[in-house]
Design a protein around this motif. Structure first.
Motif, mmCIF file in Angstrom:
data_model
loop_
_atom_site.group_PDB
_atom_site.id
_atom_site.type_symbol
_atom_site.label_atom_id
_atom_site.label_comp_id
_atom_site.label_asym_id
_atom_site.label_seq_id
_atom_site.Cartn_x
_atom_site.Cartn_y
_atom_site.Cartn_z
ATOM 1 N N ASP A 14 -3.192 -6.401 0.509
ATOM 2 C CA ASP A 14 -3.585 -5.946 1.854
ATOM 3 C C ASP A 14 -5.078 -5.719 2.016
ATOM 4 O OD1 ASP A 14 -0.861 -5.819 2.709
ATOM 5 O OD2 ASP A 14 -0.674 -3.863 1.753
ATOM 6 N N LYS A 15 -5.871 -5.906 0.976
ATOM 7 C CA LYS A 15 -7.287 -5.569 1.061
ATOM 8 C C LYS A 15 -8.004 -6.370 2.151
ATOM 9 C CE LYS A 15 -11.547 -5.436 -1.685
ATOM 10 N NZ LYS A 15 -12.235 -6.659 -1.231
ATOM 11 N N GLY A 16 -7.725 -7.666 2.252
ATOM 12 C CA GLY A 16 -8.379 -8.474 3.266
ATOM 13 C C GLY A 16 -8.083 -7.991 4.674
ATOM 14 N N SER A 17 -6.843 -7.598 4.905
ATOM 15 C CA SER A 17 -6.465 -7.084 6.218
ATOM 16 C C SER A 17 -7.123 -5.741 6.492
ATOM 17 C CB SER A 17 -4.938 -6.941 6.309
ATOM 18 O OG SER A 17 -4.307 -8.192 6.160
ATOM 19 N N ILE A 18 -7.210 -4.891 5.462
ATOM 20 C CA ILE A 18 -7.849 -3.591 5.629
ATOM 21 C C ILE A 18 -9.327 -3.772 5.974
ATOM 22 C CG2 ILE A 18 -8.482 -1.436 4.486
ATOM 23 C CD1 ILE A 18 -5.976 -1.861 2.681
ATOM 24 N N LEU A 19 -10.017 -4.626 5.207
ATOM 25 C CA LEU A 19 -11.445 -4.844 5.451
ATOM 26 C C LEU A 19 -11.694 -5.375 6.851
ATOM 27 C CD1 LEU A 19 -12.849 -6.398 2.148
ATOM 28 C CD2 LEU A 19 -12.926 -4.027 2.908
ATOM 29 N N THR A 20 -10.867 -6.330 7.281
ATOM 30 C CA THR A 20 -11.050 -6.936 8.598
ATOM 31 C C THR A 20 -10.869 -5.909 9.709
ATOM 32 O OG1 THR A 20 -10.312 -9.080 7.764
ATOM 33 C CG2 THR A 20 -10.234 -8.750 10.138
ATOM 34 N N ALA A 21 -9.838 -5.068 9.590
ATOM 35 C CA ALA A 21 -9.578 -4.057 10.609
ATOM 36 C C ALA A 21 -10.677 -2.998 10.636
ATOM 37 C CB ALA A 21 -8.224 -3.402 10.362
ATOM 38 N N VAL A 22 -11.118 -2.565 9.462
ATOM 39 C CA VAL A 22 -12.160 -1.535 9.394
ATOM 40 C C VAL A 22 -13.492 -2.073 9.921
ATOM 41 C CG1 VAL A 22 -13.533 -0.117 7.829
ATOM 42 C CG2 VAL A 22 -11.050 -0.256 7.536
ATOM 43 N N ALA A 23 -13.849 -3.303 9.517
ATOM 44 C CA ALA A 23 -15.090 -3.896 10.013
ATOM 45 C C ALA A 23 -15.062 -4.048 11.529
ATOM 46 C CB ALA A 23 -15.336 -5.243 9.347
ATOM 47 N N SER A 24 -13.920 -4.460 12.075
ATOM 48 C CA SER A 24 -13.802 -4.615 13.524
ATOM 49 C C SER A 24 -14.000 -3.277 14.232
ATOM 50 C CB SER A 24 -12.430 -5.204 13.874
ATOM 51 O OG SER A 24 -12.277 -6.495 13.335
ATOM 52 N N TYR A 25 -13.441 -2.222 13.654
ATOM 53 C CA TYR A 25 -13.611 -0.872 14.212
ATOM 54 C C TYR A 25 -15.094 -0.509 14.281
ATOM 55 C CZ TYR A 25 -13.708 4.254 14.281
ATOM 56 O OH TYR A 25 -13.990 5.569 14.585
ATOM 57 N N TRP A 26 -15.813 -0.744 13.182
ATOM 58 C CA TRP A 26 -17.210 -0.336 13.125
ATOM 59 C C TRP A 26 -18.118 -1.235 13.961
ATOM 60 C CZ3 TRP A 26 -18.633 4.250 12.113
ATOM 61 C CH2 TRP A 26 -17.906 5.043 11.213
ATOM 62 N N PHE A 27 -17.798 -2.515 14.056
ATOM 63 C CA PHE A 27 -18.580 -3.377 14.944
ATOM 64 C C PHE A 27 -18.489 -2.865 16.382
ATOM 65 C CE2 PHE A 27 -18.214 -7.010 11.758
ATOM 66 C CZ PHE A 27 -19.562 -6.999 11.451
ATOM 67 N N GLN A 84 -0.864 -17.559 7.781
ATOM 68 C CA GLN A 84 -1.597 -17.288 6.549
ATOM 69 C C GLN A 84 -2.820 -16.409 6.815
ATOM 70 O OE1 GLN A 84 -3.295 -20.784 4.752
ATOM 71 N NE2 GLN A 84 -4.325 -19.667 3.117
ATOM 72 N N LEU A 85 -3.450 -16.620 7.976
ATOM 73 C CA LEU A 85 -4.712 -15.948 8.270
ATOM 74 C C LEU A 85 -4.548 -14.672 9.088
ATOM 75 C CD1 LEU A 85 -6.821 -19.090 9.244
ATOM 76 C CD2 LEU A 85 -6.659 -17.984 6.999
ATOM 77 N N ALA A 86 -3.337 -14.385 9.533
ATOM 78 C CA ALA A 86 -3.114 -13.258 10.432
ATOM 79 C C ALA A 86 -3.640 -11.955 9.832
ATOM 80 C CB ALA A 86 -1.621 -13.115 10.727
ATOM 81 N N GLY A 87 -4.464 -11.260 10.611
ATOM 82 C CA GLY A 87 -4.970 -9.958 10.209
ATOM 83 C C GLY A 87 -6.162 -9.988 9.283
ATOM 84 N N ARG A 88 -6.484 -11.163 8.724
ATOM 85 C CA ARG A 88 -7.565 -11.221 7.752
ATOM 86 C C ARG A 88 -8.650 -12.221 8.125
ATOM 87 N NH1 ARG A 88 -6.387 -11.454 2.718
ATOM 88 N NH2 ARG A 88 -4.158 -11.014 2.721
ATOM 89 N N ALA A 89 -8.521 -12.880 9.268
ATOM 90 C CA ALA A 89 -9.493 -13.900 9.657
ATOM 91 C C ALA A 89 -10.010 -13.621 11.058
ATOM 92 C CB ALA A 89 -8.876 -15.288 9.590
ATOM 93 N N VAL A 90 -11.298 -13.887 11.259
ATOM 94 C CA VAL A 90 -11.916 -13.717 12.572
ATOM 95 C C VAL A 90 -12.825 -14.899 12.843
ATOM 96 C CG1 VAL A 90 -11.806 -11.204 12.641
ATOM 97 C CG2 VAL A 90 -13.754 -12.313 11.546
ATOM 98 N N VAL A 91 -12.927 -15.257 14.118
ATOM 99 C CA VAL A 91 -13.856 -16.291 14.560
ATOM 100 C C VAL A 91 -15.072 -15.596 15.150
ATOM 101 C CG1 VAL A 91 -14.209 -18.259 16.091
ATOM 102 C CG2 VAL A 91 -11.979 -17.908 15.007
ATOM 103 N N VAL A 92 -16.265 -15.941 14.653
ATOM 104 C CA VAL A 92 -17.474 -15.224 15.050
ATOM 105 C C VAL A 92 -18.592 -16.212 15.381
ATOM 106 C CG1 VAL A 92 -16.875 -13.265 13.595
ATOM 107 C CG2 VAL A 92 -18.382 -15.049 12.704
ATOM 108 N N GLU A 93 -19.645 -15.665 15.967
ATOM 109 C CA GLU A 93 -20.824 -16.474 16.276
ATOM 110 C C GLU A 93 -21.525 -16.902 14.986
ATOM 111 O OE1 GLU A 93 -25.018 -16.039 18.798
ATOM 112 O OE2 GLU A 93 -23.372 -14.626 19.091
ATOM 113 N N LYS A 94 -22.006 -18.126 14.966
ATOM 114 C CA LYS A 94 -22.725 -18.612 13.792
ATOM 115 C C LYS A 94 -24.157 -18.090 13.816
ATOM 116 C CE LYS A 94 -22.216 -22.933 12.476
ATOM 117 N NZ LYS A 94 -22.355 -24.410 12.408
#
Length: 292
Positions: free
Chosen positions: A50-63, A90-100
């Motif tokens: 679950d680490k990837g999902s945790i990091l993604t959710a926490v980073a989104s919160y702080w952004f 496969q990518l649900a909860g752990r992947a985001v599309v962002v500006e380059k």
């Protein structure tokens, strides 16, 4: 519990970091947070469920919590490309599309307390990255004010702490000053919000990039347990390491292993260490009301 240690998607690789696999989608990037974990700049053989999902959710919160201070790479909420549909599960909860952006070759570290490599530098010479500190400070002491201590950013091998003067040589005086001021402002915001939840933000690091138009943007992650040192406020006592909600639990374990020189290959992690890391990352997220 299954873990995701690597990805192999049919898109050009932008870069592979210690934790994140980044793919080039043209105008945007796909950032996939795997379950890999690193310490002392070495990636461990085992992942953390679950680490990837945790990091993604926490980073989104702080952004979202800091976007009034500096734009971040979530700007414009880029759409999920149709080409990614076959991989959505496969990518649900752990992947985001962002500006380059064009990542800057500096890690912007801010320290409010004396710990980690900063403590070792202070013991050796009374300063951290060229910043002179008062004499007589103890491990985990609160600094008189937060300090900016940049480092180089290494894809492989060890990051290197550098002085602000050296940073100016790398990115220029104006950009270095902007990075310093923004990093200190972000740290203060993080510290204030963490304090409301009984947590001390001892130190953290930020990464920035330049957009195609040359605008400075916060990228990668922000104020996660991977990139920060979080302590329980009610257990903080200067002179010893407080209980943490970050990777220090892993570092402390690795320091007890005889014979490992902190070079690859990294040692295997026993199940109780893996679960201990996962529990701390989940605890930190839950204190901010972040759902995983």
């Amino acid at each position: 519990m299954p873990v995701l240690l690597s990805t192999d998607l049919p898109f050009p690789v932008f870069r592979r970091g210690k934790v994140r696999d980044v793919y080039d989608l043209g105008k945007h990037l796909l950032i996939v947070a795997t379950d890999r974990i690193s310490a002392f700049d070495c990636v461990m053989p085992e992942g953390i469920p679950d680490k990837g999902s945790i990091l993604t959710a926490v980073a989104s919160y702080w952004f979202a919590a800091t976007e009034d201070l500096v734009p971040n790479h979530f700007r414009g909420n880029p759409a999920w490309p149709a080409a990614l549909e076959p991989y959505r599960e496969q990518l649900a909860g752990r992947a985001v599309v962002v500006e380059k952006t064009r990542p800057l070759p500096i890690e912007c570290v801010v320290r409010g307390y004396l710990a980690g490599s900063g403590w070792k530098e202070y013991q050796a010479g009374g300063s951290v990255c060229g910043v002179k500190l008062p004499a007589g400070l103890k491990l985990a002491d609160r600094l008189p004010e937060p300090i900016f201590t940049p480092s180089t950013k290494a894809e492989e091998g060890h990051d290197e702490n550098i002085s602000f003067g050296r940073m100016v040589e790398i990115v220029g005086a104006d950009l270095a000053a902007r990075l310093r001021d923004l990093s200190l402002a972000l740290y203060r915001r993080g510290s204030e919000l963490a304090a409301q939840r009984g947590i001390l933000l001892a130190d953290t690091k930020f990464e920035f990039g330049l957009s195609e138009a040359g605008e400075l943007i916060l990228i990668d992650e922000a104020l996660t347990s991977d990139s920060s040192r979080y302590w329980l406020a009610d257990s903080w006592v200067p002179g010893k390491n407080p209980p943490s909600l970050d990777k220090q639990f892993l570092r402390d374990y690795l320091e007890t292993l005889p014979g490992w020189n902190k070079q690859p290959p990294a040692p295997h992690l026993p199940p109780e260490i893996v679960e201990g890391i996962r529990a701390r990352y989940l605890d930190m997220a839950s204190r901010f009301g972040i759902k995983i």
